[in-house]
Design a protein around this motif. Structure first.
Motif, PDB file in Angstrom:
ATOM      1  N   CYS A 128       0.827  -1.165   0.007  1.00  0.00           N
ATOM      2  CA  CYS A 128       0.014  -0.006   0.068  1.00  0.00           C
ATOM      3  C   CYS A 128       0.830   1.388   0.075  1.00  0.00           C
ATOM      4  N   HIS A 129       2.016   1.250   0.675  1.00  0.00           N
ATOM      5  CA  HIS A 129       2.725   2.320   0.747  1.00  0.00           C
ATOM      6  C   HIS A 129       3.582   2.609  -0.439  1.00  0.00           C
ATOM      7  N   TRP A 130       3.552   1.800  -1.375  1.00  0.00           N
ATOM      8  CA  TRP A 130       4.645   1.747  -2.600  1.00  0.00           C
ATOM      9  C   TRP A 130       3.688   2.123  -3.772  1.00  0.00           C
ATOM     10  N   VAL A 131       2.176   2.422  -3.845  1.00  0.00           N
ATOM     11  CA  VAL A 131       1.491   2.607  -4.886  1.00  0.00           C
ATOM     12  C   VAL A 131       1.193   4.146  -4.927  1.00  0.00           C
ATOM     13  N   ASP A 132       0.662   4.610  -6.209  1.00  0.00           N
ATOM     14  CA  ASP A 132       0.320   6.032  -6.428  1.00  0.00           C
ATOM     15  C   ASP A 132      -0.979   6.531  -5.722  1.00  0.00           C
ATOM     16  N   ASN A 133      -1.829   5.575  -5.616  1.00  0.00           N
ATOM     17  CA  ASN A 133      -2.910   5.947  -4.519  1.00  0.00           C
ATOM     18  C   ASN A 133      -3.515   4.662  -3.963  1.00  0.00           C
ATOM     19  N   CYS A 134      -2.945   4.378  -2.896  1.00  0.00           N
ATOM     20  CA  CYS A 134      -3.319   3.382  -2.008  1.00  0.00           C
ATOM     21  C   CYS A 134      -4.976   3.242  -1.753  1.00  0.00           C
ATOM     22  N   SER A 135      -5.662   4.417  -1.647  1.00  0.00           N
ATOM     23  CA  SER A 135      -7.212   4.365  -1.463  1.00  0.00           C
ATOM     24  C   SER A 135      -7.965   3.701  -2.592  1.00  0.00           C
ATOM     25  N   LYS A 136      -7.151   3.330  -3.703  1.00  0.00           N
ATOM     26  CA  LYS A 136      -7.833   2.592  -4.951  1.00  0.00           C
ATOM     27  C   LYS A 136      -7.516   1.209  -4.721  1.00  0.00           C
ATOM     28  N   SER A 137      -6.237   0.829  -4.128  1.00  0.00           N
ATOM     29  CA  SER A 137      -5.879  -0.723  -3.682  1.00  0.00           C
ATOM     30  C   SER A 137      -6.383  -1.085  -2.439  1.00  0.00           C
ATOM     31  N   PHE A 138      -6.527  -0.622  -1.567  1.00  0.00           N
ATOM     32  CA  PHE A 138      -6.377  -1.085  -0.204  1.00  0.00           C
ATOM     33  C   PHE A 138      -7.741  -0.514   0.579  1.00  0.00           C
ATOM     34  N   VAL A 139      -8.447  -1.285   1.160  1.00  0.00           N
ATOM     35  CA  VAL A 139      -9.552  -0.643   2.178  1.00  0.00           C
ATOM     36  C   VAL A 139      -9.634  -1.394   3.513  1.00  0.00           C
ATOM     37  N   ALA A 140     -10.060  -0.630   4.340  1.00  0.00           N
ATOM     38  CA  ALA A 140     -10.410  -1.123   5.825  1.00  0.00           C
ATOM     39  C   ALA A 140     -12.142  -1.096   5.881  1.00  0.00           C
ATOM     40  N   ILE A 141     -12.638  -2.195   6.614  1.00  0.00           N
ATOM     41  CA  ILE A 141     -13.999  -2.075   6.974  1.00  0.00           C
ATOM     42  C   ILE A 141     -14.113  -2.336   8.289  1.00  0.00           C
ATOM     43  N   ASP A 142     -15.092  -1.146   8.890  1.00  0.00           N
ATOM     44  CA  ASP A 142     -15.130  -1.206  10.099  1.00  0.00           C
ATOM     45  C   ASP A 142     -16.345  -2.105  10.561  1.00  0.00           C
ATOM     46  N   THR A 143     -16.997  -2.305  11.741  1.00  0.00           N
ATOM     47  CA  THR A 143     -17.757  -3.156  12.067  1.00  0.00           C
ATOM     48  C   THR A 143     -19.517  -2.695  11.520  1.00  0.00           C
ATOM     49  N   LYS A 144     -19.420  -1.697  11.046  1.00  0.00           N
ATOM     50  CA  LYS A 144     -20.684  -1.035  10.770  1.00  0.00           C
ATOM     51  C   LYS A 144     -20.721  -1.154   9.171  1.00  0.00           C
ATOM     52  N   GLY A 145     -19.777  -1.497   8.520  1.00  0.00           N
ATOM     53  CA  GLY A 145     -19.476  -1.553   7.242  1.00  0.00           C
ATOM     54  C   GLY A 145     -19.039  -0.356   6.670  1.00  0.00           C
TER      55      GLY A 145
END
Length: 137
Positions: free
Chosen positions: A22-39
């Motif tokens: 994730c910290h080696w890509v141009d936009n990590c928010s397009k490749s990696f996500v986190a989901i909390d308990t509310k979705g």
């Protein structure tokens, strides 16, 4: 071979592949996500519960939320013209982790200074090694 070195070498050899972290890509928010308990979806676990970085909710459709995500979309251009101007490893690093930059400067469009010097030394070492063995020019 030690895994981090292997993926960096692969990124140097195959510029279309890049380093798969994730910290080696141009936009990590397009490749990696986190989901909390509310979705709720966030760019990574560091941003969970920070409403400024909420991407969407899986109840509204994961694909749609990710498609409409505009987080960090201008970060690369901003860094290229400021903090990372003339950086010889920018095409591998992209300024590092936006969360680290936000933690350090309260601005995710700054470079991640916590890793910059070390990352440059690491890449130089790997490039020199690969060059000595004729793997890259």
């Amino acid at each position: 071979m030690i895994s981090p070195f292997e993926v960096i070498m692969e990124g140097l050899l195959n510029t279309n592949h890049r380093v798969p972290a994730c910290h080696w890509v141009d936009n990590c928010s397009k490749s990696f996500v986190a989901i909390d308990t509310k979705g709720n979806l966030y760019p990574c676990e560091h941003w969970v519960n920070n409403s400024d970085f909420l991407i969407g909710n899986i109840q509204n459709g994961l694909k749609n939320s990710l498609k409409n995500n505009r987080l960090f979309e201008n970060r690369v251009e901003l860094l290229k013209s400021s903090d990372c101007k003339n950086c010889d490893i920018f095409d591998l690093c992209y300024g590092g982790c936006p969360w680290n930059a936000w933690s350090l400067y309260n601005d995710c469009n700054k470079k991640d200074a916590s890793i910059c010097i070390g990352r440059k030394k690491l890449i130089k070492h790997i490039k020199d090694y690969m060059s000595n063995y004729g793997l890259i020019d």
